[in-house]
Design a protein around this motif. Structure first.
Motif, PDB file in Angstrom:
ATOM      1  N   GLU A 435       0.823  -1.210   0.000  1.00 57.09           N
ATOM      2  CA  GLU A 435       0.000   0.000   0.000  1.00 57.09           C
ATOM      3  C   GLU A 435       0.856   1.260   0.000  1.00 57.09           C
ATOM      4  N   PHE A 439       0.460   3.275  -3.257  1.00 59.12           N
ATOM      5  CA  PHE A 439      -0.628   4.246  -3.133  1.00 59.12           C
ATOM      6  C   PHE A 439      -0.215   5.563  -2.510  1.00 59.12           C
TER       7      PHE A 439
ATOM      8  N   PHE C 148      -7.747  -6.243  -7.770  1.00 54.22           N
ATOM      9  CA  PHE C 148      -7.426  -5.310  -6.682  1.00 54.22           C
ATOM     10  C   PHE C 148      -7.018  -3.927  -7.203  1.00 54.22           C
ATOM     11  N   THR C 152      -9.040  -0.287  -6.403  1.00 58.33           N
ATOM     12  CA  THR C 152      -8.377   0.862  -5.784  1.00 58.33           C
ATOM     13  C   THR C 152      -7.914   1.863  -6.832  1.00 58.33           C
ATOM     14  N   LYS C 160      -8.320   2.972  -0.791  1.00 55.14           N
ATOM     15  CA  LYS C 160      -7.360   2.101  -0.123  1.00 55.14           C
ATOM     16  C   LYS C 160      -8.056   1.259   0.933  1.00 55.14           C
ATOM     17  N   ARG C 164      -8.576  -2.792   1.136  1.00 50.14           N
ATOM     18  CA  ARG C 164      -8.207  -3.656   2.252  1.00 50.14           C
ATOM     19  C   ARG C 164      -9.349  -4.617   2.583  1.00 50.14           C
ATOM     20  N   LEU C 167      -9.640  -7.245  -0.322  1.00 52.00           N
ATOM     21  CA  LEU C 167      -8.610  -8.275  -0.299  1.00 52.00           C
ATOM     22  C   LEU C 167      -8.724  -9.123   0.960  1.00 52.00           C
ATOM     23  N   LEU C 171      -9.415 -12.909   0.177  1.00 54.02           N
ATOM     24  CA  LEU C 171      -8.287 -13.811   0.442  1.00 54.02           C
ATOM     25  C   LEU C 171      -8.523 -14.591   1.722  1.00 54.02           C
TER      26      LEU C 171
END
Lengths: 497, 119, 492
Positions: A435, A439, C148, C152, C160, C164, C167, C171
């Motif tokens: 991330e 990002f 993914f 995002t 973001k 999260r 995923l 997952l």
């Protein structure tokens, strides 16, 4: 003629090249010599593996003295597999090391670095090839002493204290091991592994042998950083030069795991150590705690190298867990994870080496926007990270599959559940990095106009990293080859199917 | 189990624990190295004494010598001593470097300095 | 060209398309031409497989072994055929739509968007054609990871966070539950091949089957069965074409498709019917249907409302599978296709409204039908299809599901279907009605109303095609029905 002496050459080649490096002194020349030596070792290791695959175990009597009086070098499937892992990592890190070391180690000490590197390789290869328990101790100390020095090469002064701490813990571990060896010698009068295996069952019930087993287990657990004997590892991996971390993470702990496998399944092969001595409960319990505790700690690290170090401790838990099953599937899972983990940690630490080369830091806040600036490096990191999580098509998936299968075959489904849950912890700590890298925009600093430009590490560092990353994917898609070797190795160790 | 018969092992154990304690309890790095040495020496004593046979002599092939001590552990310990010397040398070298870098060899003070560096 | 080569090409073409898209990324026109060409080629490839499967053939291909005795293999069977055909056809439409949307909305990183879209489609093909559970699982995971970056896409803090959740749940369920179930199946049976009649029949006791079934059904997080549904509303931060294709068609349908596959080929319909292990899961599905519909009513954000509607509709298919009889399976299969067309139309409309008027909330959409008549008309058609009114395709899915419920003697389930249809009416129809008959907001300070035109023409083309699709499927559902009839023999 030469091919008959390959087992000796495997160790002698790097051992001879090390003092040569000392004499050469010139940085690039020593690097060239070390490069040639490591690749030579890899060639020998692969030849030996092929030889073992086609004709069975190779035995070599050092100096012509017949075993069990002389020192026997014995290459069987397990040993050959570990030899290839060590030699492959050793030779892949070399091209990477040139620029990385030039950046992180003072120029007048570079030749010493390669000397120590070769000695460390000698020690690790020796541990994997020898058939003599005392000889194993000698090689263990060769590799340990040189790795203390290698860690001490780190640019930060904390590297020195890390090396010192590792030295103290490592010496205690090695001494424990040697006490265990002494006790076995007292009871059997031999140091040869094969000989020990035939003599031990008769005296296995004695207190002395039980104590010996305890000493050996604790000593080696220190070296392989089994929780809670792992305290030396995070600092050592964090502050060592990047090339050293990549090399040691892939090899040092793995060889110690190998030595543990040797003790349990070759030397104590005739004794059911797992049922009679409570080893299983202890090993598996600690392995499970390692998988969770170390992963949980990894989640909170801000230094990525340290985070990966904690993740290594967790991954060692998987290998020890595989050993603890003491079934062919479990051991296959453990052995194949030796190989797989060497690949993925190699990639991850090399990626961090590239980042350090470029930025001079591996702190998580400095990684912002790196997905854009160093796309090749971060893509490799992503491959390694996904392997760590165990996403299909990567090597991590294969290891996890085997371990869970082993647990289910035994009917121990809670362990299978725990393995799965702990792999989800890896998602958390890897994704934190992803991330930030992909990002979070680069912090505006002076000179920020170049911040979004691509600034990659040099090709000589990227290439070895991507060879490993490619291997992560290749052996994740077609694992038949590695599993075949690992299963043959597990079978050979004589576990009950 | 008569006491004197096993006293060599007792000595090895006492030495070992002494060394181990020093390694753990002492904050001074040099003292730690000393402790580590004692710890290792205990193992040397253990090895050497275990091969000793009452009334045995040195293993020399000569007339009249029938009982002799097993030489192999002695040889092994020669190797182990070499390893020990190397370890000690390296440890001392590291301590010198640590003193250069931190200006102290007390563990607590180093720990404090490192803590400051982290934050 | 041999059928085997066609299957492999169907996987390779989107991947090659992704690479090409990355290569020509600097030239938007060329890049979009590549996307369209790839989508078109893929659809032709998939379509060329249809006659063989219709004739009862099962084209197969293999890609070598992964674990000893366990390879990556593909077998095209009717259910997968239908799924692949729907997904690849709608990809073409979505590509056209994306061009209008992405440009009209001025999105950034469009190259990345198109590339990952193509990779996602490749994994959908892998899921659809998978010949064993391992292959299916692998592509299932690749699908999660390749979507993914699409979820995002905006890169904002909200995206973001949504990523999260996305995923984490997908997952988490797939590794934590599904993989566990797969390896368990493997240790019990020694095979993971999809076999008619199921591989677990006679191998596992009722209790083990029950546990395994629960692990599979909840492990397939993409089916969004409560309580593992949170990822779907979260994923709505994605650009609308992503929501449209991936979260109304490809990703969620990959989930329910897996549910059907597992039910039919791993457990075996008859085996499950006999053991009764699926009984309580029916109620879970029914509860999801009702609860999600109720939640949808409370949502003012149009995409969030559609997301919850999707959750509810997905559980129709899970319910169909859990009825474990021929009509249920056929109904579930039909609903995959029918709901795909209906829901994608609705999402397209939501995106068109966003692009043209920058409105996201239902309450702002009064009077929009006057300025955007085509979009609103299509929305009406999509809604009617979802509700299940003739003359639109959505009717058939519900029809067969109801037959399945009757067959299983579960009047409760028929009632659930009816109630849910009423709820559909309540949360979908007000939107077009207010659009056409409500007054535009007469707030003098609000000058948005004046400047609104219809959406860009590529969007309108796409919307028209899918809403016509709803209509066509009502009159010609035969191909879908004939395909599905091959798997299970309906009682007559």
């Amino acid at each position: 003629m030469i091919s008959g002496h390959l087992p000796a050459l495997q160790v002698v080649l790097p051992l001879m090249a090390a003092p040569l490096c000392l004499l050469l002194r010139h940085s690039t020349a020593t690097w060239g010599l070390a490069l040639a030596t490591t690749w030579g070792s890899l060639a020998i290791a692969i030849t030996l593996l092929l030889q073992v695959l086609s004709t069975g175990p190779v035995s070599y009597e050092m100096g012509g003295w017949a075993a069990p009086w002389g020192i026997e070098y014995r290459v069987d499937m397990v040993g050959a597999f570990v030899l290839v892992i060590v030699a492959a990592l050793g030779s892949l890190v070399m091209p990477f090391a040139r620029l990385s070391v030039a950046r992180e180690v003072a120029a007048d000490r570079v030749y010493l670095f390669y000397t120590m590197y070769l000695l460390c390789l000698t020690g690790l290869l020796g541990m994997a090839i020898t058939g003599d328990v005392f000889n194993l101790f000698v090689f263990l100390e060769i590799s340990s002493l040189s790795s203390y020095v290698l860690i001490g090469f780190g640019g930060d002064r904390r590297a020195l204290t890390a090396a010192f701490r590792y030295l103290v813990m490592g010496t205690i571990g090695a001494t424990f091991y040697i006490i265990g060896v002494g006790m076995m010698y007292m009871m059997t009068g031999t140091l040869n592994m094969a000989d020990l295996a035939t003599l031990l069952p008769a005296v296995a019930g004695t207190r002395t042998i039980q104590a010996a087993l305890a000493f050996l287990t604790v000593g080696l657990s220190l070296k392989l950083a089994l929780f809670p004997l792992h305290l030396w590892l995070p600092n050592a991996y964090t502050h060592a030069p990047s090339a050293v971390t990549a090399f040691l993470a892939g090899t040092a702990t793995k060889v110690a795991v190998y030595a543990l496998i040797r003790i349990y399944f070759t030397i104590f092969g005739g004794v059911d150590v797992f049922e009679t001595f409570f080893i299983r409960e202890v090993l598996m319990g600690l392995a499970l705690v390692a998988m969770f505790a170390a992963s949980a700690v990894a989640v909170f690290q801000t230094n990525i190298k340290r985070m990966l170090a904690y993740s290594s401790i967790a991954q060692i838990g998987y290998m020890v867990l595989g050993i603890g099953f003491a079934t062919v599937t479990g051991l296959t899972g453990g052995i194949v994870h030796l190989f797989n983990h060497a690949l993925m940690k190699g990639v991850l630490f090399m990626a961090m080496g590239c980042v350090f080369w470029k930025l001079g830091s591996v702190h998580i806040r400095d990684l912002a926007g790196l997905g854009r600036r160093m796309p090749v490096t971060m893509a490799a990191f992503l491959v390694g990270g996904l392997s760590l999580i165990g996403v299909p098509l990567t090597v991590g998936f294969i290891s996890k599959w085997m371990l869970i299968q082993a647990a289910l075959e035994k009917g121990w489904w809670p362990i299978a559940v725990l393995v799965l849950i702990s792999s989800l912890l890896a998602v958390i700590y890897i994704w934190r990095v992803v991330e930030v890298a992909y990002f979070r925009p680069v912090a505006a600093e002076p000179g920020a106009e170049s911040a979004s430009k691509i600034a990659e590490a040099p090709l000589s560092m990227l290439l070895p990293m991507w060879v490993l990353a490619g291997a992560c994917l290749y052996f994740g898609i077609d694992a038949t080859r590695t599993l075949e070797v690992a299963a043959a190795a597990a079978m050979l160790l004589g576990t009950t199917p | 189990m008569e006491f004197p018969g096993l006293f060599n092992y007792w000595i090895a154990v006492v030495l070992m624990m002494t060394g181990f304690y020093i390694v753990i309890a002492q904050g001074n790095l040099i003292k730690k190295v000393v402790g580590l040495n004692i710890f290792q020496v205990s193992v040397f004593v253990f090895y050497i004494s275990m091969s000793k046979i009452k009334g045995g002599t040195a293993p020399i092939l000569d007339e009249g010598i029938e009982i002799y001590t097993n030489p192999l552990p002695h040889v092994l310990i020669l190797t182990a001593i070499v390893v020990g010397v190397a370890t000690t040398a390296l440890a001392l070298a590291l301590v010198v470097r640590i003193r250069d870098a931190y200006g102290t060899i007390e563990e607590d003070e180093i720990g404090k300095l490192e803590q400051e560096e982290e934050t | 060209m041999s059928l085997e080569a066609t299957i492999l090409l169907a996987l390779a073409v989107p991947l090659a398309g992704a690479v090409l898209i990355l290569l020509v990324g600097r030239h938007p026109n060329l890049r979009e031409a590549v996307t369209l060409a790839t989508a078109g080629t893929l659809f032709l490839l998939v379509a060329s497989l249809v006659p063989a499967v219709m004739a009862g053939g099962r084209p197969a291909a293999a890609l070598g072994e992964m674990l000893p005795g366990l390879g990556i293999a593909f077998v095209v069977e009717p259910l997968g055929m239908m799924f692949a055909a729907v997904a690849s056809f709608l990809w073409i439409v979505t590509s056209i739509y994306s061009i209008g949307y992405m440009r009209g909305h001025g999105e950034r990183n469009q190259t990345r968007f198109y590339a990952f879209f193509a990779i996602a489609l490749a994994s959908v093909m892998g899921v659809a054609f998978a010949g064993n559970m391992l292959t299916l699982f692998i592509f299932y995971e690749v699908l999660t990871i390749s979507t993914f970056p699409l979820v995002t896409h905006a890169g904002s803090e909200e995206a973001k966070r949504a990523g999260r959740v996305y995923l984490g749940i997908l997952l988490g369920t797939s590794i934590g539950l599904q993989l566990f179930a797969i390896i368990w199946t493997w240790t019990i049976t020694g095979t993971l091949d999809f076999t008619d009649g199921g591989i677990l029949e006679g191998k596992a006791t009722g209790a083990v089957t029950g546990v395994l079934l629960a692990l599979y059904i909840f492990g397939i997080g993409k089916a969004a069965l409560m309580p593992f549904h949170r990822w779907l509303p979260a994923a709505m931060v994605a650009p609308t074409p992503v929501s449209a294709l991936l979260h109304a068609v490809a990703v969620v349908k990959a989930g329910v498709f897996t549910v059907l596959k597992v039910t039919i080929y791993i457990f075996g319909v008859d085996n499950l019917a006999e053991l009764g292990s699926s009984e309580w899961l029916r109620y879970m599905a029914a509860a999801t249907i009702i609860i999600a519909s109720l939640v949808a009513m409370t949502k003012d954000n149009l995409k969030a409302r559609l997301a919850y509607s999707t959750i509810s509709q997905l559980s129709y298919i899970v319910l169909g599978a859990m009825l474990v009889n021929a009509w249920g399976i056929i109904g579930g299969g039909m609903h995959i296709a029918m709901h795909a067309f209906g829901k994608i139309t609705l999402f397209f409309c939501a995106g068109a409204i966003l692009v043209a008027s920058h409105k996201t909330e239902v309450s702002q959409m009064r009077g929009l039908g006057r300025t955007m008549p085509v979009t609103m008309a299509a929305f009406l058609i999509g809604s009617l299809s979802i509700i299940g009114l003739p003359p639109f395709g959505g009717l058939w899915g519900k029809w067969f599901l109801a037959l399945g419920a009757l067959e299983a003697d579960k009047l409760v389930m028929v009632a659930v279907l009816m109630v849910s249809s009423l709820l559909n009416v309540a949360y979908l129809l007000p939107i077009p009605f207010r659009g056409f008959f409500g007054d535009p907001p007469a707030n003098p300070g609000d000058d948005h109303g004046a400047g609104i035109k219809e959406a860009p023409w590529p969007c309108l083309v796409a919307i028209t095609v899918t809403s016509l699709g709803c209509l066509v499927l009502f009159f010609y559902p035969d191909p879908v029905y004939d395909l599905l009839k091959q798997i299970v023999t309906p009682p007559r």
